[in-house]
Design a protein around this motif. Structure first.
Motif, mmCIF file in Angstrom:
data_model
loop_
_atom_site.group_PDB
_atom_site.id
_atom_site.type_symbol
_atom_site.label_atom_id
_atom_site.label_comp_id
_atom_site.label_asym_id
_atom_site.label_seq_id
_atom_site.Cartn_x
_atom_site.Cartn_y
_atom_site.Cartn_z
ATOM 1 N N TRP A 92 0.831 -1.201 0.000
ATOM 2 C CA TRP A 92 0.000 0.000 0.000
ATOM 3 C C TRP A 92 0.868 1.255 0.000
ATOM 4 O O TRP A 92 0.574 2.221 -0.704
ATOM 5 C CB TRP A 92 -0.942 0.003 1.196
ATOM 6 N N LYS A 95 2.312 1.657 -3.445
ATOM 7 C CA LYS A 95 1.284 2.081 -4.410
ATOM 8 C C LYS A 95 0.967 3.566 -4.235
ATOM 9 O O LYS A 95 0.893 4.310 -5.211
ATOM 10 C CB LYS A 95 0.019 1.240 -4.257
ATOM 11 N N ILE A 142 2.273 0.013 -10.452
ATOM 12 C CA ILE A 142 1.039 0.149 -9.667
ATOM 13 C C ILE A 142 0.125 -1.057 -9.874
ATOM 14 O O ILE A 142 -0.411 -1.619 -8.910
ATOM 15 C CB ILE A 142 0.307 1.469 -10.017
ATOM 16 N N ILE A 145 1.581 -4.199 -8.182
ATOM 17 C CA ILE A 145 1.397 -4.123 -6.732
ATOM 18 C C ILE A 145 -0.064 -4.371 -6.359
ATOM 19 O O ILE A 145 -0.364 -5.174 -5.472
ATOM 20 C CB ILE A 145 1.878 -2.749 -6.185
ATOM 21 N N ALA A 146 -0.988 -3.712 -7.063
ATOM 22 C CA ALA A 146 -2.408 -3.833 -6.734
ATOM 23 C C ALA A 146 -2.947 -5.235 -6.966
ATOM 24 O O ALA A 146 -3.735 -5.751 -6.173
ATOM 25 C CB ALA A 146 -3.225 -2.811 -7.534
#
Length: 151
Positions: A92, A95, A142, A145-146
């Motif tokens: 988190w 991100k 991003i 990671i998400a």
């Protein structure tokens, strides 16, 4: 309450990010062409109009909507996870840092638009060519990671 609308929030967030990314990838390409335009010429005027519309009609609203739906998703995740502790995970933090960096890049592009509008651009086309690649690198990180780290 937001958890019930989570899939809708996520869908609209993704759509807004797609529109924002399209602008972040296209605007610096317009700047590359604008560097080669004769000031006050027909191409210069056309590119200023295209850049203004892209920035004001697509990119700025898409960025705002992406942020609003993204923050709503954060709130929904807090409801689901019962608190802020979920956001202390490295994924988190990474991100959010990347999204802040992409927002900063958006503002750099906006400031450069003002320079083109005033006829005071002082960057060569090669710098815009390099900047053209950065949003995609941010997007790759991003999304990975998400989807992978935060799933």
């Amino acid at each position: 309450m937001l958890i019930a609308a989570y899939d809708w929030l996520r869908a609209f967030h993704i759509l807004a990010v797609i529109a924002w990314m399209a602008g972040l990838l296209y605007l610096p390409r317009l700047y590359v062409y604008h560097c080669e335009a004769i000031p006050g010429g027909e191409l210069d005027k056309t590119l200023k109009l295209q850049e203004r519309r892209l920035l004001k009609v697509i990119m700025n609203p898409a960025m705002i909507v992406a942020w609003l739906f993204g923050l709503a998703l954060v709130w929904a995740n807090m409801e689901r996870a019962c608190g802020w502790s979920i956001f202390l995970q490295w994924g988190w933090v990474a991100k959010f840092l990347l999204v802040f960096a992409m927002t900063g890049l958006h503002h750099v592009f906006s400031a450069r638009f003002k320079r083109f509008e005033a006829g005071t651009n002082d960057w060569p086309h090669t710098r815009y060519r390099m900047l053209n690649e950065i949003p995609f690198v941010f997007a790759i990180a991003i999304v990975l990671i998400a989807v992978v780290a935060l799933a």
